[in-house]
Enzyme design. Structure first.
Site, PDB file in Angstrom:
ATOM      1  N   TYR A   1      -0.487 -26.517 133.202  1.00 54.23           N
ATOM      2  CA  TYR A   1       0.202 -25.229 133.144  1.00 54.23           C
ATOM      3  C   TYR A   1      -0.818 -24.117 133.001  1.00 54.23           C
ATOM      4  O   TYR A   1      -1.940 -24.324 132.519  1.00 54.23           O
ATOM      5  CB  TYR A   1       1.148 -25.166 131.939  1.00 54.23           C
ATOM      6  CG  TYR A   1       2.462 -25.875 132.102  1.00 54.23           C
ATOM      7  CD1 TYR A   1       3.594 -25.193 132.546  1.00 54.23           C
ATOM      8  CD2 TYR A   1       2.587 -27.222 131.783  1.00 54.23           C
ATOM      9  CE1 TYR A   1       4.813 -25.838 132.673  1.00 54.23           C
ATOM     10  CE2 TYR A   1       3.804 -27.887 131.910  1.00 54.23           C
ATOM     11  CZ  TYR A   1       4.908 -27.181 132.356  1.00 54.23           C
ATOM     12  OH  TYR A   1       6.117 -27.827 132.487  1.00 54.23           O
TER      13      TYR A   1
ATOM     14  N   ASP B   1      11.517 -24.113 131.809  1.00 51.67           N
ATOM     15  CA  ASP B   1      12.511 -23.249 131.179  1.00 51.67           C
ATOM     16  C   ASP B   1      12.923 -22.104 132.100  1.00 51.67           C
ATOM     17  O   ASP B   1      12.317 -21.873 133.152  1.00 51.67           O
ATOM     18  CB  ASP B   1      11.960 -22.671 129.872  1.00 51.67           C
ATOM     19  CG  ASP B   1      11.766 -23.733 128.799  1.00 51.67           C
ATOM     20  OD1 ASP B   1      12.443 -24.775 128.874  1.00 51.67           O
ATOM     21  OD2 ASP B   1      10.926 -23.517 127.895  1.00 51.67           O
TER      22      ASP B   1
END
Length: 248
Positions: free
Chosen positions: A109, A51
């Site tokens: 992540y 994003d």
């Protein structure tokens, strides 16, 4: 011939990885500069999407070319042309059917939180001043490993065919004064990590019980989960592939 590019980027100046009609993306910058090294336009396929504002310490993409390539020279030239917030770590040949997205077997992540105001982490970690019960957050995070359907953590408008993911690790660790959430899965949905972190923070503040994570997941309702945390503290850190993907 198909090639993999391994790269990293600092996401502050980009509207995510994927090409956007009216915003700058990492993919666009990489394609534009890569195409300058070939007689034709080069299109690349990334291992996934990050994003706006999200960083990557390891990302992969693939492209095809019929031109003979000196990989060491190409890496040097590409790094010289790219802006300072995108770096190429490696370029190497792979099998013709290798795919940066579909052949990835896991992705990892990290989400970074600081709990004291730190001027040197403004763009790299989220300042979250509230007290947190890390034990409760880790107990709740461990529950994620027993589920597969994570529709509750996905953006509502998305083009996926399944909300199933296999999470192999979900853990909060205190590292050098930073609270870091580590998560590894075979795939991730859009906004998934940020929504998970937001939900776990509610449990950590003891606004919700540990069992709330079960309620949220079983509901399959994004509205039940916590608020998505800011993207600037999220990092794509590792992508793994089968060893036999490289061209021999």
């Amino acid at each position: 011939m198909r090639y993999f590019i391994e790269l990293s980027y600092f996401g502050k100046n980009y509207h995510g990885w994927q090409n956007q009609p009216h915003s700058i993306s990492v993919q666009e910058v990489l394609e534009t500069n890569l195409s300058k090294l070939f007689p034709q336009k080069i299109e690349i396929t990334g291992a996934g999407r990050t994003d706006a504002g999200v960083h990557a310490s390891q990302m992969f993409a693939h492209f095809d070319s019929s031109e003979e390539i000196d990989l060491e020279v190409m890496q040097y030239k590409l790094n010289s042309m790219l802006p300072k917030d995108i770096a190429i770590a490696d370029i190497y040949p792979v099998k013709d059917d290798a795919h940066a997205r579909f052949d990835a077997t896991s992705r990892s992540y990290e989400y970074h939180i600081v709990q004291q105001k730190d001027v040197f982490s403004i763009d790299t970690a989220w300042y979250f001043r509230h007290d947190l019960n890390i034990d409760l957050m880790n107990t709740a995070a461990e529950k994620l490993l027993k589920y597969t359907n994570f529709k509750c953590f996905s953006k509502s408008r998305t083009d996926v065919f399944t909300y199933n993911c296999r999470i192999d690790r979900a853990e909060w660790v205190n590292e050098n004064g930073k609270l870091i959430f580590h998560i590894t899965a075979d795939r991730f949905l859009r906004n998934m990590v940020r929504a998970i972190v937001g939900t776990l923070l509610e449990i950590g503040q003891e606004k919700k019980p540990v069992s709330y994570i079960d309620e949220v997941i079983k509901s399959e309702d994004r509205g039940m989960a916590g608020t998505s945390v800011p993207g600037h503290a999220l990092y794509l850190t590792k992508i793994t592939y089968p060893k036999n993907i490289r061209f021999n």
